[in-house]
Every structure is written in structure tokens, then in C-alpha cells.
Enzyme design. Structure first.
Site, short mmCIF file in Angstrom:
data_model
loop_
_atom_site.label_atom_id
_atom_site.label_comp_id
_atom_site.label_asym_id
_atom_site.label_seq_id
_atom_site.Cartn_x
_atom_site.Cartn_y
_atom_site.Cartn_z
CG ASP A 25 -1.75 1.22 1.39
OD1 ASP A 25 -1.67 2.11 0.52
OD2 ASP A 25 -2.50 1.32 2.38
CE LYS A 87 -1.58 7.00 -3.45
NZ LYS A 87 -2.15 6.11 -2.42
CD GLU A 189 -4.85 3.50 -2.49
OE1 GLU A 189 -5.67 4.35 -2.09
OE2 GLU A 189 -3.69 3.78 -2.80
CG ASP A 211 -9.55 4.35 0.59
OD1 ASP A 211 -9.02 5.04 1.47
OD2 ASP A 211 -8.91 3.59 -0.15
#
Lengths: 631, 175
Positions: A25, A87, A189, A211
Site C-alpha cells: 500500500d 503521492k 485501493e 476510502d
């Protein structure tokens, strides 16, 4: 006399053949690596017992690259060379970053050509792309995994936000390659979270995965039926996350300080990072407490001492919570579902710990969200389960993930309008072709502009690539038939090809990635990262060729053992001969010859592969004979 | 990559008709994906990977075509040699054309007025209309085998789907 060993039914007789695979992850705030050990998915820890690796990379003065907690501890002292939340910059150009003023990095726009517009960050170690910085995080996790598992990894499943576009996905895959990881699959994800959650609870029904991570928001709706996880719709915002809540608190603190201090000077990079860190800590504290005291001294001597209460936090961030509901509504509409159809809502990502977010989700879906798995770990745990299956450790493989493309893909047509070729929420893999024609008399070239997004105007969508189809024979306007084919693979990555139909002339296509790294750039980065004497390179190529040869030999041998009856003895003989040839060449040190023999074996098995595919589908449909169906 | 020679009804082991058992379609689709999906062939030979990609893609395309009533009707007619949306197939009854124009006007007005409730009720109205055409299509295609009338009904259904999609998009942009 030694006793003979007999393995337990269903267990492999050779446990050492377990192929080491991990799920990673790669998060905005924290990253994790997990693996399946004795059929349990587990997060791997570092030497100090930490499961979470802060996604922070520091380029230290002595030339070291430091990743994780140690780097995080230095972020306020050395903000320019300590990169957090990288990211957010993956697959992005400088113009995409709207809040540059509050980010303490020295951004440099990539080469100022349209071909490569990825941004770079100036550090003391030189210009770094987000791909290189992410690769440092992945390398650290790879080392952790190999140390913990005691061997080399065969591959990794790396998770990406479902709402990542093609450029962001490509950048993630590039980072993994740079880190020396074999990517088994890019996995969304929320889907990974659903796998961990669904398998854990043996669930069936329709579930929403909500999420909210450090920098991205995804909502996916999945239907779970007998081990098949089918994504019905996905939506989100790839620039909305916990960081935005921190940023709101940071702005609130600044306002307070300005009110009380008359001669307030602009913040240094160190102060910006310090206040952002304090903001994050206050946000986390307020999850279980009524008020948070924020105390620190800025470099100009100003003392910051303010108190933020939970209701104040709600007041300054409620609009961000509301912002997550709009993608949720869109996903529900796309899936054609009503609130009553939802069997459960699963919360994923550290930011979903905030009470006011939980309340908003509960209000909208009219049910209490499920939080029985750690929202920080559930994505990595799910990715590890998928990695274990893809690596071939689980033969019965009763788990299947059917994911979708999050954004529509299309082409620019006359008038800067978008013609959609693949609509969003199409199940992967998918291939769609569309025909176009020439606009002018005698036109011999056509410029093809590939875009991603939902809006009608090209300028409102993300530009992915520009192609040129050249060598169209001169014809009257509208006479040429240009067939453009879009293919999106199981990783969600797009490839596009174009061909002139009416004349059968094969036209030339040139691909220019607008974002991401070119093949040459990756190669040169890879070279630079290995201390590469020519001998090292050769040894590596040979090792890779041998691994490839070994994989295909075992896969074809296994296929012959189970399905050899599908082909004639002569065909079997041909394949067997190629296997023998390859096996003997593998013993030599000639990588090129090994790769050639692999190609030859691949070629020899083409008809066999087709027969096997048809037979396996026939078996799946229990007895249905597919021989008369032309596939 | 979908092969024009693949018959989707045969692929999913279903009778070639408009009224199909959607549950069987779903179950067989999942079975085919379980056998052909690229996830099953991560370490397989190049040839097997290619076949997996082709079959999984065809299965997705076929599933979508058969799941949606408008595309299913259009596909069924194609199998009978009729292109329901070809340029030569333009005949439409006048009352439907008027009706269609009214829907479009409604949609444009509601869009300009940012009138969400009207847009939502338009979607419901269109869905009801689509349902009744689907019942008619089952009779025309499966029982009466009246392909000419079925072509007209299919074109109506495609029109309605388009207006409905535009209305949904308008709702989305208002939010």
C-alpha cells in the site's frame, strides 16, 4: 531406515516452493507491506516493530537517502530536502499543483516541452521526479519484506487509488520498476480493502467502500458473490484527503497568529512544515478529545499558542466532508442503486477516523459504517491476498476481482470536443474501436489526441497522449476509414492503436506520452541506480532470462500434464522438443539465446493455448461444448 | 478486440432470444471470467496471456451487450441481418418524433433552470416508457418474429436511452 514423509492432503509436498509475493500500500502519508503466511494475511514490521512506514523521503547532506520515521523526524529542520506526501505529485505537471504557496518544496517544471511535463523537485541530491522519490519508499519496503521473508520476491501487487488516472497509474508502475519490483498487478485501493474485508467475513451482498486517505478519496461499490468481487461503480477525487484537513487547520492557526501579532512576517519553509505537522497532530488528537492545544515557537521568535476545539474543527472542515458525498452519490447513480440496496459501508483510510466524517457517512447511507478492520492496514492486507493468488500459491483460486475504469477515455474531434470511446465504470479488461474519417481532401496524416475525463470539452479533460497516424493515401475528404482501438488491461493501463482500413495500407503510429517517463529515461535511471559495471548488467540480464525460462517451462509442463489430450501427439512432440532445447540452452550463459528459445517455445504453444482456453471455458460452463464457437 | 464471429448468446449458453434469464447470464459471465481473466494467467506463456485477454475482453463486451435491453435487441436484429441504426433505417412514427422532441425540450428547459426535481421525474418517466417498449419487444422478437416492427421499437428504445443518459448527466452537473 528413515521414515517416508507424506504431506497433508491439499498441502504442497514442497513447502520451499512457496513463491514470495507481497502486497504494498503506497500511501500518501504511510506505506505498508503485507504478505500471506500460513494462509493468513499479515503486515510486515521493521526492526523496531513499526508496521507503518511514513511516506517521507529525506536526501541527507552526506548523500544518504533516508526513508520513514527518521526522515519524518527531520522534516521541520530540513523541509526542502525532506519530501512528504509525494503521492500527490505522481503523474502531475506543475500547473496541476494549485496550492504551491503552502508546500515547502522547490518545484521545477519538467522539460518545457509538451512531450514531458512531469514536475520535478530540487533537492540537495539534485532534481528528483515523484517517480524516483516513490521508488525510494518502495525500495525500503522491498528490503523489509525480503529480510523478513528470507528470500527474493517474485512480485508485488501495488495499490493505487481507484480514481487515479492513466498518468498516475503509469507513474506508480514506473516507480515500482525503478525499485526493482516485479509488478504482478496494480490494484485499486478500495477493491483491496473489499478483499480483506469480504474474505475475513465471508460476506455476500452489495458493499460500499469509503476510502479517505492522506491525499486521495475513493468510493467504490462492489457486489460480492461466491468469491467474485465485481466493482459496479467507482468515483472519487484524486486530490482530496486528510492533508486538506491539516491544511485548513494550518490556515486557521495562521489567521489566529496574525490577529494577535502586529508585525507578522512571511513563514519560512521550516515554519510551514512545523505548523503543518502541528495541524496534523491536532486533527488526530481531536478524534478522541474535545480540544487540542497547539504550542510552538516560530523561527522569528513568535510564540504560537492556540486552542482548537472539536466543534471548531467541524466548522472549518465540514465543506471537505461534504465534498466526499458528491462522488458517493455519483457512484450510486452509476451503479443504479438506492440506499436500501446497500448491505454495508466499510471505512478505509486513516482520515475516516474523524467523527464528523463518520457521522456524514452514516447519515447518507442510513446505517452505521463498518470499522472492524484497522483502516490503516486493510488495503495492504487485501493486496497481499491478491499477490499470493497471482504468484500462483493458491491453486483453487476461488477469488476473482472484476474492476472497472474510473474515468471515461476518449478522443479529440473537430471543435475541441471529446468523443468518448470507453465510458467510465467499464469492466476491465476492455477493448473498443471507433472509426474516424478525414476532414480535408487529400489529407495524409491524422493527429489523434487521447484524453481522459467526463467533460465535453477537451480543455476540461486530462490529456494523456498525442499520436500521429501518417501515410494515409490521399483520398477525398471523408473517404478514409481510420479505426482507433483503445485497450485497457487488467492494471487499468491504456494503450491505443490506429489503422487506416479502406486501403489496407498499414500506417505508421508514433506514441508520445504526455506525462510520465519515457522508456529511455527509465532505463537511464535504472542504470544509474545500480552501480553498474558492464559485468553486473550482463549477470542481471542472464538471471532475468533464466527466471523467465524457468517460469515458462514449468507453466507449459504443467499445462501438458493436465490438458495434453487436447492436442495431437505430433503437436505435443513439437512442444516437448522446444522445452528440451530451452532447458539445455538455459544452462549456457547466453541471455540472448535463452530469450530466443523462450520465444520459440511461446510460438510452438500458440494453438495449444487457444485449445486450453476454450476447454477451460467449456468446463466452467459445465459441459457446454465451445468447439463450434469461434473465439 | 471482440471477434465479430463470436455469438454472445452461444458464449453465455443462452437461447438466442430477447427474453433471457438475466440471472443465468450473470452466473455464466462470472464462470467465463473465472476461467479466462488475465489474473489467472499472470505467469503463463505469452500465447496464453493473449488468449486470456481476448476472451475476457469478449466476455465483458458480450455481457454488456446482452445485459442492456436496447443493445440486446439491436444485437439480436444484427444476428438476423438487420442493422437497426443504419442510415437507411430512419423511419419513425410521427407521434414518437413529437414525443421525443418534447422530452428534449423538457430536458433543455430544466437544465437551464437548474431544476433538479423535473430532471429526476423525467428520468423516471423515461424509464417507465423504456419498460413498456421492452415488453413490446419481447413479443415482437420472440413470439411474432416481426423484425420490421421490432426494428422500429429498438430504435425508440435507443432514443430513450440517449435522452435518459443526457438527463442523468445534467443531474450530475447540477450537483
Amino acid at each position: 531406515m528413515a521414515l517416508l514423509q507424506i504431506s497433508e492432503p491439499g498441502m504442497s509436498a514442497a513447502p520451499h516452493q512457496h513463491r514470495l509475493a507481497v502486497g504494498i500500500d503506497l500511501g500518501t502519508t504511510n506505506s505498508l507491506v503485507a504478505t500471506v503466511r500460513s494462509s493468513m494475511s499479515t503486515v510486515l514490521q521493521d526492526d523496531f516493530g513499526h508496521a507503518l512506514l511514513p511516506s517521507v523521503v529525506r536526501y541527507a547532506p552526506n548523500g544518504d537517502v533516508i526513508v520513514g520515521h527518521e526522515a519524518q523526524a527531520q522534516q521541520s529542520n530540513d523541509p526542502v530536502n525532506t519530501i512528504v506526501s509525494v503521492k500527490r505529485f505522481m503523474g502531475r505537471s506543475l500547473s496541476d499543483i494549485t496550492d504551491k504557496a503552502h508546500i515547502p518544496y522547490r518545484f521545477v517544471d519538467g522539460k518545457n516541452t509538451e512531450a514531458t511535463r512531469i514536475l520535478q523537485i530540487q533537492t540537495r541530491a539534485g532534481l528528483k521526479t515523484p517517480v524516483e522519490i516513490s521508488a525510494e519508499i518502495l525500495k525500503t519496503l522491498k528490503v523489509r519484506a525480503e529480510k523478513s521473508l528470507g528470500g527474493e520476491l517474485v512480485g508485488a501487487v501495488i495499490t493505487v487509488p481507484a480514481y487515479f488516472d492513466d498518468a498516475q497509474r503509469q507513474a506508480t508502475k514506473d516507480a515500482a520498476r525503478l525499485a526493482g519490483l516485479n509488478v504482478l498487478r496494480l490494484l485499486n485501493e478500495p477493491t483491496a480493502a473489499a478483499v480483506a474485508y469480504g474474505l475475513d467475513n465471508a460476506t455476500e451482498g452489495t458493499y460500499v467502500i469509503y476510502d479517505l486517505g492522506g491525499g486521495t478519496f475513493d468510493v467504490s461499490i462492489l457486489k460480492l458473490t461466491k468469491g467474485v468481487f465485481e466493482v459496479l461503480a467507482t468515483n472519487g477525487d484524486s486530490a482530496l484527503g486528510g492533508d486538506d484537513f491539516d491544511h485548513r487547520i494550518y490556515c486557521w492557526i495562521l489567521d489566529k497568529v496574525r490577529e494577535s501579532s502586529s508585525n507578522f512576517t512571511p513563514l519560512s519553509e521550516e515554519d510551514t512544515r512545523l505548523l503543518l505537522t502541528k495541524s496534523r497532530q491536532a486533527k488526530e488528537w481531536l478524534t478522541d478529545n474535545f480540544e487540542a492545544q497547539i504550542v510552538c515557537r516560530l523561527s522569528n521568535g513568535t510564540l504560537v499558542d492556540v486552542t482548537l476545539t472539536a466543534p471548531q474543527l467541524v466548522e472549518i472542515t465540514q465543506h471537505l466532508v461534504t465534498k466526499t458525498l458528491s462522488p458517493a452519490r455519483k457512484a450510486m447513480r452509476d451503479a443504479n442503486l438506492a440506499i436500501e440496496d446497500i448491505d454495508g459501508v466499510v471505512l478505509v483510510g486513516g482520515a475516516t477516523r474523524m467523527p464528523h466524517l463518520r457521522h456524514a457517512v452514516e447519515d447518507y447511507f442510513k446505517q452505521e459504517p463498518l470499522t472492524n478492520l484497522d483502516p490503516d492496514k486493510v488495503v495492504a492486507l487485501g493486496a497481499a491476498i491478491q499477490a499470493n493468488i497471482l504468484a500462483g500459491n493458491k491453486n483453487d483460486a476461488d477469488l476473482l476481482l472484476l474492476d472497472v475504469t474510473p474515468l471515461s477515455l476518449g478522443l479529440e474531434t473537430m471543435g475541441s470536443l471529446v468523443e468518448k470511446v470507453i465510458p467510465r465504470n467499464s469492466t476491465l479488461p476492455i477493448a473498443r474501436a471507433q472509426e474516424f474519417t478525414t476532414y480535408k481532401e487529400g489529407q495524409t496524416a491524422m493527429s489523434i489526441h487521447v484524453v481522459q475525463g467526463e467533460r465535453e470539452l477537451v480543455s476540461d479533460c486530462r490529456s494523456l497522449a498525442r499520436f500521429e497516424l501518417r501515410g494515409i493515401p490521399p483520398m477525398a475528404a471523408g473517404a478514409a476509414r481510420i479505426r482507433v482501438t483503445f485497450t485497457v488491461d487488467a492494471d487499468g493501463l491504456l494503450s491505443v492503436s490506429a489503422r487506416e482500413q479502406s486501403t489496407g495500407v498499414t500506417a505508421h503510429i508514433e506514441v508520445k506520452p504526455a506525462y510520465g517517463l519515457s522508456e529511455d529515461e527509465i532505463t537511464s535511471m535504472l542504470k544509474a541506480s545500480f552501480i553498474s559495471a558492464e559485468e553486473d548488467k550482463k549477470a542481471r540480464m542472464l538471471a532475468e532470462a533464466r527466471v523467465g525460462a524457468g517460469a515458462i517451462i514449468s507453466s507449459v509442463t504443467a499445462a501438458l500434464a493436465t490438458d495434453g489430450n487436447l492436442i495431437s501427439d505430433a503437436e505435443k512432440q513439437t512442444i516437448a522438443t522446444e522445452i528440451k532445447k530451452l532447458a539445455s540452452i538455459t544452462k549456457t550463459n547466453d541471455a540472448t539465446a535463452i530469450n530466443k528459445a523462450v520465444d520459440a517455445l511461446n510460438h510452438a504453444t500458440e494453438a495449444f493455448a487457444a485449445a486450453r482456453m476454450n476447454a477451460s471455458v467449456s468446463r466452467a460452463l459445465s459441459g457446454k461444448n465451445l468447439e463450434d464457437i469461434k473465439l | 478486440m471482440s471477434n465479430p464471429h463470436t455469438n454472445y448468446f452461444q458464449l453465455f449458453a443462452l437461447p438466442e432470444r430477447f427474453n433471457i434469464d438475466i440471472q443465468s447470464l450473470e452466473v455464466n459471465y462470472r464462470k467465463i471470467q473465472s476461467a479466462s481473466h488475465p489474473d489467472r494467467f499472470v505467469s503463463a506463456s505469452t500465447a496464453e496471456k493473449l488468449h486470456s485477454m481476448q476472451l475476457a475482453t469478449t466476455a465483458n463486451e458480450g455481457y454488456n451487450t446482452l445485459k442492456n435491453p436496447a443493445t440486446r435487441a439491436k444485437y439480436l436484429l444484427e444476428q438476423r441481418g438487420i442493422n437497426a441504426i443504419s442510415d437507411t433505417n430512419t423511419a419513425m412514427p410521427a407521434d414518437f418524433l413529437v414525443q421525443q422532441m418534447e422530452w428534449r425540450e423538457h430536458l433543455e428547459e430544466a437544465k437551464v433552470a437548474k431544476d433538479l426535481p423535473t430532471l429526476e421525474s423525467l428520468v423516471i418517466q423515461l424509464q417507465a416508457e423504456a419498460k413498456s417498449i421492452q415488453t413490446e419487444l419481447a413479443d415482437l422478437l420472440d413470439t411474432k418474429k416481426n423484425d420490421i416492427a421490432a426494428t422500429e421499437a429498438t430504435r425508440k428504445l435507443i432514443f430513450i436511452d440517449k435522452v435518459c443518459a443526457d438527463a442523468r448527466q445534467a443531474i450530475e452537473q447540477l450537483e
